[in-house]
Motif scaffolding. Structure first.
Motif, mmCIF file in Angstrom:
data_model
loop_
_atom_site.group_PDB
_atom_site.id
_atom_site.type_symbol
_atom_site.label_atom_id
_atom_site.label_comp_id
_atom_site.label_asym_id
_atom_site.label_seq_id
_atom_site.Cartn_x
_atom_site.Cartn_y
_atom_site.Cartn_z
ATOM 1 N N TYR A 187 0.804 -1.294 0.078
ATOM 2 C CA TYR A 187 -0.042 -0.083 0.135
ATOM 3 C C TYR A 187 0.998 1.385 0.029
ATOM 4 O O TYR A 187 0.734 2.223 -0.731
ATOM 5 C CB TYR A 187 -0.805 0.074 1.243
ATOM 6 C CG TYR A 187 -1.692 1.316 1.405
ATOM 7 C CD1 TYR A 187 -2.868 1.456 0.755
ATOM 8 C CD2 TYR A 187 -1.287 2.345 2.305
ATOM 9 C CE1 TYR A 187 -3.651 2.807 0.811
ATOM 10 C CE2 TYR A 187 -1.947 3.426 2.456
ATOM 11 C CZ TYR A 187 -3.118 3.687 1.765
ATOM 12 O OH TYR A 187 -3.814 5.101 1.788
ATOM 13 N N PHE A 188 1.730 1.156 0.739
ATOM 14 C CA PHE A 188 2.758 2.215 1.006
ATOM 15 C C PHE A 188 4.215 1.923 1.687
ATOM 16 O O PHE A 188 4.221 1.210 2.435
ATOM 17 C CB PHE A 188 2.250 3.393 1.870
ATOM 18 C CG PHE A 188 3.078 4.868 1.643
ATOM 19 C CD1 PHE A 188 3.198 5.637 0.584
ATOM 20 C CD2 PHE A 188 3.793 5.145 2.807
ATOM 21 C CE1 PHE A 188 3.822 6.738 0.705
ATOM 22 C CE2 PHE A 188 4.585 6.090 2.678
ATOM 23 C CZ PHE A 188 4.693 7.015 1.934
ATOM 24 N N ASN A 267 -0.023 11.773 -1.827
ATOM 25 C CA ASN A 267 -1.359 11.934 -0.890
ATOM 26 C C ASN A 267 -1.106 11.579 0.304
ATOM 27 O O ASN A 267 -1.439 11.989 1.528
ATOM 28 C CB ASN A 267 -2.493 10.979 -1.675
ATOM 29 C CG ASN A 267 -3.706 10.995 -0.615
ATOM 30 O OD1 ASN A 267 -4.222 12.029 -0.472
ATOM 31 N ND2 ASN A 267 -4.419 9.945 -0.405
ATOM 32 N N VAL A 268 -0.329 10.318 0.599
ATOM 33 C CA VAL A 268 -0.143 9.681 1.904
ATOM 34 C C VAL A 268 0.854 10.743 2.669
ATOM 35 O O VAL A 268 0.497 11.128 3.985
ATOM 36 C CB VAL A 268 0.682 8.180 1.697
ATOM 37 C CG1 VAL A 268 1.008 8.094 2.925
ATOM 38 C CG2 VAL A 268 -0.468 7.299 1.286
ATOM 39 N N THR A 270 0.947 13.914 2.213
ATOM 40 C CA THR A 270 0.349 15.189 2.578
ATOM 41 C C THR A 270 -0.352 14.829 3.710
ATOM 42 O O THR A 270 -0.731 15.767 4.800
ATOM 43 C CB THR A 270 -0.611 15.700 1.281
ATOM 44 O OG1 THR A 270 0.549 15.753 0.237
ATOM 45 C CG2 THR A 270 -1.214 16.861 1.525
ATOM 46 N N VAL A 271 -1.345 13.879 3.849
ATOM 47 C CA VAL A 271 -2.215 13.537 4.896
ATOM 48 C C VAL A 271 -1.287 13.507 6.202
ATOM 49 O O VAL A 271 -1.478 14.087 7.178
ATOM 50 C CB VAL A 271 -2.995 12.231 4.749
ATOM 51 C CG1 VAL A 271 -3.529 11.678 6.082
ATOM 52 C CG2 VAL A 271 -4.110 12.224 3.703
ATOM 53 N N LEU A 272 -0.340 12.757 6.260
ATOM 54 C CA LEU A 272 0.696 12.577 7.240
ATOM 55 C C LEU A 272 1.354 13.870 7.693
ATOM 56 O O LEU A 272 1.193 14.197 9.070
ATOM 57 C CB LEU A 272 1.833 11.583 7.117
ATOM 58 C CG LEU A 272 1.353 10.194 6.739
ATOM 59 C CD1 LEU A 272 2.513 9.267 6.596
ATOM 60 C CD2 LEU A 272 0.610 9.475 7.955
ATOM 61 N N SER A 274 0.331 16.951 7.092
ATOM 62 C CA SER A 274 -0.835 17.805 7.276
ATOM 63 C C SER A 274 -1.361 17.584 8.922
ATOM 64 O O SER A 274 -1.613 18.536 9.506
ATOM 65 C CB SER A 274 -1.758 18.032 6.555
ATOM 66 O OG SER A 274 -1.604 18.038 5.329
ATOM 67 N N LEU A 275 -1.424 16.295 9.187
ATOM 68 C CA LEU A 275 -1.845 15.905 10.525
ATOM 69 C C LEU A 275 -0.638 16.107 11.591
ATOM 70 O O LEU A 275 -1.119 16.196 12.776
ATOM 71 C CB LEU A 275 -2.145 14.427 10.490
ATOM 72 C CG LEU A 275 -3.398 14.039 9.721
ATOM 73 C CD1 LEU A 275 -3.832 12.798 9.906
ATOM 74 C CD2 LEU A 275 -4.764 14.976 9.917
#
Lengths: 413, 413
Positions: A187-188, A267-268, A270-272, A274-275
């Motif tokens: 997945y990543f 995407n992954v 950016t999510v990590l 940003s959080l």
């Protein structure tokens, strides 16, 4: 002439370094590998034995070592009689290992810049913060220290020098492009230590343009590249070590680094980010536990070394160098293409580890033979690139060029 | 007639409960609030005083309490002379607080099911795992225990009962739909405790369909709803407490729960879950620290209470109940619309906390007055919904209905 090699580190890149040193132990002499966890060293040497990788009979010993303890590193260098140290451990240990080399006179080779655990993306040029401060000490002690001798930094620095020496009279820009078009099927995952990988992209994106350091955010500047073998690929301007030495050695040229990223990675990330989960600063849980989020992200991600068996596809890493020759515009793209599956079959590692791990062994062979035994601290572009790239041509990382005369392999005989 | 209320918990929902108890302290008597962190209780009582929310002069005391210590809870109930406990603390404390109520005879009201920290999504029906095991003990001790008396579960259970009593002779399906069409302006935040929020969505999605428990994955089953005020909204079948009691009380009907999610929420959730960052099981960092990833995610996310000041927009939560009346197909949608900004102005909390916090106070008022003082353990749909919904009409959560006769407010006089 220097002999006997101490490898520090026991990750995916160290695995490649170990195998490649074994392939050349006739010129490199006794081999040693040391890491915080000796069992990881034992596993690497076992894989070397399993593939019968030693060119000639000889020792390959393993050692437990806290590489952030300079005195312990120096003692191990003395005990083993190693005259060459290849440091492919965590980026946090460089300065301690370098100090040990200066103290003992051993040659020092690394593949990435020193970092302090609690600091991300310090002021440019990065090499001036830790490495270059020890340049004078190397000169005084006649210690050979070859900085950033992996692929990028490393081979791409040699490509820049090659372009400037042989193809482009007046260099106006150096764009380093790193595309991994491979697939690991997870997945990543990151291709090397997630902590170091993410640290590269959470800070300011420094580039050297129009004679100044410029600042951007990660994923702010992207463009599509059309590269040999891997085809059209999107890459983004990123901070990277080699910009910080190439800008000093080619100050008249723009120097940029472009890293390829798929939308899913972005995407992954950016999510990590940003959080706040990529932060190197501790947070406190509701239960009162102090935790560094980035270290938890690292703990849940796949071990990069575990990706090797299933990895397929190719990497393309190279330098687009533009400028003028005889007053006329000219550009060359000097590059290597590596294959993940080939790398795994040869040394049990994936392609990213392979491209990073073969070059420091080539550098060690050149130090052992005297060609690159500079007796001082250098970045790779300060050395003649021909013997280095010539060796890499036969060690598994051949160089090609694409320019007005076509796309063709280069030889350095 | 019961008097004097002990509120356990000091989060966003407790803030609403405190304000609403204050509005009705003429019937509820002395007020007390207790939590692990007394300072959070003090802040809540200060906000009650600041808004001059007490209907009549009376005490509102704060206490430090470890609510996972049943004996300590029982001692506080006795010391304060409270006959009603409103438990709006963490879902991990329910069974301990319930034990203390059984021991002391105080009435127990909660808004969410008991959970064990290291278990997610146990076998259905969930209430049978902890709460219903204590049903007989409640009956023997004549202890009133009203389970799941928030909005969902809670008001939506009353809506189901109202539909069955007044609008649909043979209930064939109950679809509970929860849409938050509000905006908090942050990159990402959960509307209540992130740990509990994520735990709801990482396990199996249980629904009761065709007389059986069915299993799906989160975000596997989605559909668009066209609801009053909030319009067209995508919602996904999710696991939720009320399914597990409504399925027992209306076994002939399908019972499903649908939660609205925007694409951004789903993306962030999917990234975190896929990476393993929502796991309640500990991982070990490279440095050897044991950490529960979900608790780190909670630590980096905004405190849900902090969202209140900037929250705008509305929520719509209701039950679509289908079946037959006089042999003919009939369907009703019974619902409430709440406004985040109105909630903040009235009680200093956002709309999600408001919808969860007002109903248990209505339940407490009905227990205090005797109407709902059952002397045993019940889920909300086992009680007459009219007095409850009638009270909520005047306490800020009015009920409307949309059916073949149009869309209109309901009164329960």
């Amino acid at each position: 002439m220097k002999r006997n090699v101490l490898i520090i580190g026991a990750g995916g890149v160290a695995q490649v370094v170990a195998h490649k040193c074994a392939h050349h132990n006739d010129v490199l002499g006794d081999l040693h590998i040391a890491s915080r966890t000796k069992a990881k060293c034992d596993a690497i040497v076992a894989s070397v034995q399993e593939k019968a990788a030693m060119k000639v009979p000889g020792p390959f010993s393993t050692h437990q070592l806290d590489a952030m303890d300079s005195a312990a590193v120096a003692a191990l260098i003395r005990d083993t009689g190693c005259q060459i140290v290849i440091n492919v451990g965590s980026a946090f240990i460089n300065k301690y290992v370098l100090e040990a080399c200066i103290e003992t006179g051993a040659a020092y080779i690394d593949t990435a810049i020193h970092e302090e655990p609690d600091k991300i993306c310090e002021t440019p040029p990065w090499y001036a913060n830790y490495e270059w401060k020890r340049k004078e000490a190397c000169r005084e002690a006649s210690v050979t220290a070859i900085l950033g001798a992996g692929f990028d930094p490393g081979v791409v620095n040699a490509y820049a020098r090659l372009a400037a020496d042989d193809y482009v009279e007046e260099v106006e820009s150096i764009d380093i492009v790193d595309i991994n078009a491979g697939s690991h099927g997870k997945y990543f995952a990151t291709n090397f230590d997630p902590e170091i990988n993410f640290r590269e992209f959470t800070g300011t994106v420094y580039a050297w343009q129009n004679g100044n350091w410029t600042e951007n955010k990660m994923f702010e500047v992207g463009r599509e590249w059309d590269l040999p073998v891997v085809g059209k690929q999107k890459a983004y301007m990123s901070g990277h070590d080699e910009i910080h030495s190439l800008a000093a050695n080619y100050p008249q040229a723009d120097v940029r680094f472009w890293m390829g990223f798929g939308d899913h990675y972005i995407n992954v990330f950016t999510v990590l980010k940003s959080l706040g989960l990529l932060s190197e600063k501790p947070v406190t849980t509701a239960e009162g536990q102090e935790v560094i989020p980035l270290k938890v992200v690292k703990a849940v991600l796949p071990d990069p070394a575990s990706l090797a068996p299933g990895y397929t596809g190719k990497t393309c890493i190279g330098d687009l160098v533009k400028g003028k020759t005889g007053g006329k515009p000219v550009e060359v793209f000097i590059y290597n293409v590596a294959d993940h599956k080939d790398a795994y079959e040869e040394v049990g590692s994936q392609g990213i580890s392979y491209t990073a791990g073969v070059p420091p062994v080539a550098a060690a062979i050149l130090v052992a033979g005297g060609t690159w035994d500079t007796g001082t601290m250098v970045n790779v572009e300060e050395l003649d690139p021909h013997p280095f790239l010539g060796l890499l041509n036969v060690m598994g990382l051949p160089t090609s060029i694409r320019d007005a005369n076509g796309d063709r392999p280069l030889s350095f005989d």
